[in-house]
Design a protein around this motif. Structure first.
Motif, PDB file in Angstrom:
ATOM      1  N   VAL A   1       0.849  -1.193   0.000  1.00 31.70           N
ATOM      2  CA  VAL A   1       0.000   0.000   0.000  1.00 31.70           C
ATOM      3  C   VAL A   1       0.885   1.244   0.000  1.00 31.70           C
ATOM      4  N   ALA A   2       0.633   2.140  -0.950  1.00 32.51           N
ATOM      5  CA  ALA A   2       1.373   3.397  -1.028  1.00 32.51           C
ATOM      6  C   ALA A   2       0.388   4.554  -0.910  1.00 32.51           C
ATOM      7  N   VAL A   3       0.644   5.464   0.025  1.00 36.72           N
ATOM      8  CA  VAL A   3      -0.202   6.635   0.220  1.00 36.72           C
ATOM      9  C   VAL A   3       0.634   7.877  -0.075  1.00 36.72           C
ATOM     10  N   ALA A   4       0.174   8.705  -1.001  1.00 38.84           N
ATOM     11  CA  ALA A   4       0.891   9.919  -1.378  1.00 38.84           C
ATOM     12  C   ALA A   4      -0.069  11.108  -1.324  1.00 38.84           C
ATOM     13  N   LEU A   5       0.040  11.918  -0.294  1.00 40.22           N
ATOM     14  CA  LEU A   5      -0.795  13.107  -0.128  1.00 40.22           C
ATOM     15  C   LEU A   5       0.106  14.333  -0.146  1.00 40.22           C
ATOM     16  N   HIS A   6      -0.184  15.275  -1.036  1.00 41.65           N
ATOM     17  CA  HIS A   6       0.643  16.471  -1.169  1.00 41.65           C
ATOM     18  C   HIS A   6      -0.224  17.728  -1.101  1.00 41.65           C
ATOM     19  N   PRO A   7      -0.056  18.528  -0.031  1.00 42.37           N
ATOM     20  CA  PRO A   7       0.831  18.320   1.123  1.00 42.37           C
ATOM     21  C   PRO A   7       0.225  17.308   2.097  1.00 42.37           C
ATOM     22  N   PRO A   8       1.015  16.834   3.076  1.00 44.97           N
ATOM     23  CA  PRO A   8       0.485  15.863   4.040  1.00 44.97           C
ATOM     24  C   PRO A   8      -0.687  16.398   4.859  1.00 44.97           C
ATOM     25  N   THR A   9      -0.801  17.720   4.951  1.00 47.88           N
ATOM     26  CA  THR A   9      -1.882  18.340   5.731  1.00 47.88           C
ATOM     27  C   THR A   9      -3.148  18.552   4.903  1.00 47.88           C
ATOM     28  N   LEU A  10      -3.205  17.994   3.708  1.00 45.80           N
ATOM     29  CA  LEU A  10      -4.351  18.174   2.808  1.00 45.80           C
ATOM     30  C   LEU A  10      -5.655  17.788   3.509  1.00 45.80           C
ATOM     31  N   ALA A  11      -6.679  18.627   3.352  1.00 50.12           N
ATOM     32  CA  ALA A  11      -7.978  18.369   3.988  1.00 50.12           C
ATOM     33  C   ALA A  11      -9.097  18.656   3.001  1.00 50.12           C
ATOM     34  N   VAL A  12     -10.240  17.988   3.203  1.00 48.03           N
ATOM     35  CA  VAL A  12     -11.419  18.185   2.358  1.00 48.03           C
ATOM     36  C   VAL A  12     -12.621  18.482   3.238  1.00 48.03           C
ATOM     37  N   LEU A  13     -13.660  19.042   2.626  1.00 42.40           N
ATOM     38  CA  LEU A  13     -14.902  19.300   3.348  1.00 42.40           C
ATOM     39  C   LEU A  13     -15.777  18.055   3.269  1.00 42.40           C
ATOM     40  N   ALA A  14     -15.969  17.405   4.414  1.00 37.69           N
ATOM     41  CA  ALA A  14     -16.730  16.152   4.450  1.00 37.69           C
ATOM     42  C   ALA A  14     -17.166  15.903   5.888  1.00 37.69           C
ATOM     43  N   GLU A  15     -17.536  14.666   6.182  1.00 38.82           N
ATOM     44  CA  GLU A  15     -17.805  14.221   7.552  1.00 38.82           C
ATOM     45  C   GLU A  15     -16.957  12.970   7.742  1.00 38.82           C
ATOM     46  N   GLU A  16     -16.147  12.976   8.781  1.00 38.93           N
ATOM     47  CA  GLU A  16     -15.074  11.991   8.886  1.00 38.93           C
ATOM     48  C   GLU A  16     -15.560  10.548   8.786  1.00 38.93           C
ATOM     49  N   THR A  17     -16.578  10.189   9.548  1.00 40.56           N
ATOM     50  CA  THR A  17     -17.033   8.800   9.561  1.00 40.56           C
ATOM     51  C   THR A  17     -17.502   8.360   8.187  1.00 40.56           C
ATOM     52  N   ARG A  18     -18.255   9.222   7.510  1.00 43.21           N
ATOM     53  CA  ARG A  18     -18.759   8.846   6.182  1.00 43.21           C
ATOM     54  C   ARG A  18     -17.646   8.811   5.150  1.00 43.21           C
ATOM     55  N   LEU A  19     -16.675   9.706   5.270  1.00 40.51           N
ATOM     56  CA  LEU A  19     -15.542   9.678   4.343  1.00 40.51           C
ATOM     57  C   LEU A  19     -14.739   8.387   4.535  1.00 40.51           C
ATOM     58  N   VAL A  20     -14.561   7.972   5.788  1.00 42.15           N
ATOM     59  CA  VAL A  20     -13.877   6.701   6.060  1.00 42.15           C
ATOM     60  C   VAL A  20     -14.675   5.543   5.457  1.00 42.15           C
ATOM     61  N   GLN A  21     -16.004   5.624   5.525  1.00 39.27           N
ATOM     62  CA  GLN A  21     -16.841   4.581   4.934  1.00 39.27           C
ATOM     63  C   GLN A  21     -16.611   4.499   3.428  1.00 39.27           C
ATOM     64  N   VAL A  22     -16.559   5.650   2.758  1.00 46.44           N
ATOM     65  CA  VAL A  22     -16.344   5.664   1.309  1.00 46.44           C
ATOM     66  C   VAL A  22     -14.973   5.082   0.964  1.00 46.44           C
ATOM     67  N   LEU A  23     -13.927   5.581   1.630  1.00 51.01           N
ATOM     68  CA  LEU A  23     -12.582   5.099   1.342  1.00 51.01           C
ATOM     69  C   LEU A  23     -12.439   3.616   1.697  1.00 51.01           C
ATOM     70  N   GLY A  24     -13.055   3.215   2.816  1.00 49.31           N
ATOM     71  CA  GLY A  24     -13.007   1.807   3.208  1.00 49.31           C
ATOM     72  C   GLY A  24     -13.684   0.913   2.180  1.00 49.31           C
ATOM     73  N   ASN A  25     -14.794   1.374   1.613  1.00 48.86           N
ATOM     74  CA  ASN A  25     -15.485   0.595   0.590  1.00 48.86           C
ATOM     75  C   ASN A  25     -14.636   0.466  -0.670  1.00 48.86           C
ATOM     76  N   LEU A  26     -14.001   1.558  -1.090  1.00 55.81           N
ATOM     77  CA  LEU A  26     -13.154   1.514  -2.281  1.00 55.81           C
ATOM     78  C   LEU A  26     -11.945   0.607  -2.063  1.00 55.81           C
ATOM     79  N   LEU A  27     -11.359   0.658  -0.867  1.00 54.72           N
ATOM     80  CA  LEU A  27     -10.218  -0.208  -0.562  1.00 54.72           C
ATOM     81  C   LEU A  27     -10.652  -1.676  -0.529  1.00 54.72           C
ATOM     82  N   GLY A  28     -11.832  -1.939   0.056  1.00 55.26           N
ATOM     83  CA  GLY A  28     -12.343  -3.306   0.088  1.00 55.26           C
ATOM     84  C   GLY A  28     -12.594  -3.843  -1.302  1.00 55.26           C
TER      85      GLY A  28
END
Length: 271
Positions: A136-163
């Protein structure tokens, strides 16, 4: 009289539109919640392993600490207790993830650090990643990058894509030595006014065009019976849309080098 009748009809229609909109939003919230519970069930086997391993270690460490104290080896017993505290903290993080994942959340979008969301999503599949030998390679530029979302639901989306990425690599053709199983999560700061694009890619087989056309249909799945509900991508797309973004598969040159498939998540960038 005609103007009054027209105004009354307009007001009535406006009320009906507002009522139907409220009903649709409530139904969407229920569907998202149902998807969260379904994902919890799918994650249960991995979570059991994640819980059993530290619990077994806790038993061993606590038994050893008792013996060490009886023999007057307080320093070594203290080291065991410190390790026990770390394991308890790890268990607390796991159970906290499960707890917040199962609850309905309706907070408005707020700045969410992408690094944190990606780490939590990867933690949900950590055991499976290890078992499959996925790099697994994670590349975020800059590392402090942030988006407007809701954390739990964003984790759900990313978790689904990873699964889904893990499923694709597990069920696809065997990987050659020169094409190892890989997952890449990439994002970069966008130009002013543009959305932030998150790329979740894997080295599995490409998505056939006939499948890509139906990816977001409810209950459509290419997984064997009992392995998928066909709701994950549809719910993920609704969640992303609720944040003012979009979710779709990558096309052609949008694929990172060496990857077979990828999904693009466009979300409003946070300051």
């Amino acid at each position: 009289a005609s103007r009054a009748a027209l105004q009354a009809a307009h007001d009535s229609l406006e009320r009906r539109v507002q009522e139907r909109t409220a009903e649709l939003r409530a139904a969407q919230a229920e569907l998202v919640h149902a998807g969260q519970l379904a994902v919890l069930g799918q994650m249960s086997a991995g979570m059991v392993h994640e819980l059993n391993q530290p619990l077994a270690a806790l038993r061993t460490l606590s038994d050893n600490a008792v013996l060490l104290l009886e023999r007057g080896r307080a320093e070594e017993a203290g080291a065991n207790l410190g390790r026990i505290a770390q394991l308890v903290q790890r268990l607390g993080r796991l159970t906290a993830q499960l707890k917040v994942f199962a609850h309905k959340r309706t907070e408005p979008p707020e700045p969410v650090p992408l690094d944190q969301a990606v780490r939590e999503a990867l933690a949900l599949h950590a055991q499976r990643v290890r078992d499959m030998g996925v790099a697994v390679a994670v590349a975020l530029h800059p590392p402090t990058l942030a988006v407007l979302a809701e954390e739990t639901r964003l984790v759900q989306v990313l978790g689904n894509l990873l699964g889904n990425a893990l499923d694709a690599m597990a069920e696809g053709a065997p990987h050659a030595p020169d094409r190892p199983r890989r997952i890449a999560v990439e994002a970069a700061a966008p130009p002013p006014g543009a959305p932030c694009r998150i790329v979740v890619a894997n080295s599995g087989p490409p998505i056939p065009p006939e499948v890509a056309a139906r990816l977001f249909e409810p209950f459509f799945t290419t997984k064997p019976a009992g392995r998928g509900l066909g709701l994950g991508l549809m719910i993920s797309a609704h969640i992303v849309q609720a944040f003012g973004g979009a979710l779709r598969p990558a096309r052609g040159e949008e694929l990172p080098p060496g990857m077979g498939a990828a999904f693009l998540v466009d979300l409003p960038a946070a300051e």
